[in-house]
Design an enzyme around this catalytic site. Structure first.
Site, mmCIF file in Angstrom:
data_model
loop_
_atom_site.group_PDB
_atom_site.id
_atom_site.type_symbol
_atom_site.label_atom_id
_atom_site.label_comp_id
_atom_site.label_asym_id
_atom_site.label_seq_id
_atom_site.Cartn_x
_atom_site.Cartn_y
_atom_site.Cartn_z
ATOM 1 N N SER A 100 21.310 -8.682 6.774
ATOM 2 C CA SER A 100 21.140 -9.222 5.421
ATOM 3 C C SER A 100 21.908 -10.525 5.201
ATOM 4 C CB SER A 100 21.592 -8.178 4.384
ATOM 5 O OG SER A 100 22.946 -7.825 4.595
ATOM 6 N N GLY A 137 20.133 -4.539 6.492
ATOM 7 C CA GLY A 137 20.488 -3.203 6.953
ATOM 8 C C GLY A 137 20.475 -3.050 8.457
ATOM 9 N N ASN A 167 26.916 -4.250 9.938
ATOM 10 C CA ASN A 167 26.531 -2.880 9.555
ATOM 11 C C ASN A 167 27.054 -1.849 10.550
ATOM 12 O OD1 ASN A 167 25.026 -3.367 7.105
ATOM 13 N ND2 ASN A 167 23.466 -4.327 8.388
ATOM 14 N N ASP A 248 28.276 -7.910 -5.642
ATOM 15 C CA ASP A 248 28.652 -6.762 -4.804
ATOM 16 C C ASP A 248 29.902 -7.044 -3.969
ATOM 17 O OD1 ASP A 248 27.714 -8.446 -2.801
ATOM 18 O OD2 ASP A 248 25.942 -7.244 -2.349
ATOM 19 N N HIS A 251 27.852 -9.800 -0.078
ATOM 20 C CA HIS A 251 26.877 -10.817 0.326
ATOM 21 C C HIS A 251 27.200 -12.177 -0.292
ATOM 22 C CE1 HIS A 251 24.685 -6.982 0.913
ATOM 23 N NE2 HIS A 251 24.221 -7.613 1.998
#
Length: 280
Positions: A100, A137, A167, A248, A251
């Site tokens: 991402s 992801g 991840n 968040d 990102h």
């Protein structure tokens, strides 16, 4: 009787002298003829021997196959050149393989890392296209699963940026597994004859010092083994900086992406130089 024999002897001598004179005249005539006509080798009697038909047919077949081999070799060489280097006038293509952070989660396509990197490189005079191969992801295992068809795209990439592993760390996956996946990815890139840049990732500190140390050591080791360029931390200068991240806190926003591009730009220019050299 003696008189008769004498007369016979005179007649015989006269006849022999006449024959000698005729022979001399004939010899002179032959000499004159040779002096006035072109000299030729004596012709042998009978027709000249014919070349065997089988030999003629074999010669023709060999000539045809020789011409075919030359044409076939030329086609193969041109095809290899077309695969191994970008066509004249076409931009150099860089594949950005990531998650991402590469895909541009929460951003417009024009603000994602690949698009901003391409714009920065073009501003510096590089004729390039950066292909966004980021999948939100995705782990290193996911990148390993799709590296084959990513490299086989049309047109084919000329260089690859690998930015995977965030991840893996968030899920606490075994560092040995991450390393195996990254090495498999870099191995496929090297097998394709392309230069690579591996962007490193840091592990969350709450996973413990042993995990952090082992995980973060994966990236430089894999890059060294496969002679890839190495950028220590993909989010260098961006991670944990609120003004450079989305709500968040994970990102990057537009400003964060700009910071990432600025940090990676010198190494990406080295990657381009490697791609140009390998295409010669």
């Amino acid at each position: 009787d003696r008189h008769r024999f004498a007369i016979f002897d005179v007649e015989t001598d006269a006849a022999e002298n006449l024959d000698r004179a005729r022979a001399g005249l004939q010899f002179e005539a032959n000499v004159l003829k040779m002096n006035h006509e072109p000299y030729c080798l004596p012709q042998t009697a009978g027709p000249r021997p014919a070349t065997p038909r089988g030999y003629v047919a074999l010669t023709r077949i060999v000539n045809v196959f020789a011409r075919f081999a030359i044409v076939f070799a030329a086609v193969i060489v041109l095809a290899i050149m077309a695969v191994l280097r970008p066509a004249a006038g076409e931009p150099l293509r860089i594949l950005a393989l990531g998650d991402s952070l590469t895909a541009g989660y929460g951003l417009a396509a024009a603000e994602a890392f690949p698009a901003r990197l391409e714009a920065a490189l073009r501003q510096k005079g590089h004729d390039v296209v950066v292909v966004n191969a980021g999948v939100s992801g995705d782990t290193t295992a996911g990148g390993r699963a799709r590296i084959g068809w990513s490299l086989g795209g049309t047109p084919r990439p000329d260089a690859v940026i690998v930015a995977l592993g965030s991840n893996d760390a968030l899920r606490g996956l075994e560092p040995a597994e991450t390393r195996a996946n990254l090495e498999a990815i870099l191995g496929e890139i090297r097998k394709a004859g392309l230069p690579a840049l591996l962007a490193g990732m840091k592990a969350p500190r709450n996973l413990g010092p042993d995990y952090v140390r082992e995980f973060e050591a994966v990236f430089p080791a894999a890059a060294k083994r496969y002679d890839a360029l190495h950028y220590p931390f993909f989010l260098e200068g961006v991670a944990l900086v609120a003004s450079l991240n989305q709500a968040d806190g994970i990102h990057p926003n537009e400003k964060g992406v700009a910071r990432m591009v600025a940090g990676l730009l010198p190494l990406v220019e080295q990657l381009i130089a490697r791609a140009r050299r390998s295409a010669r």
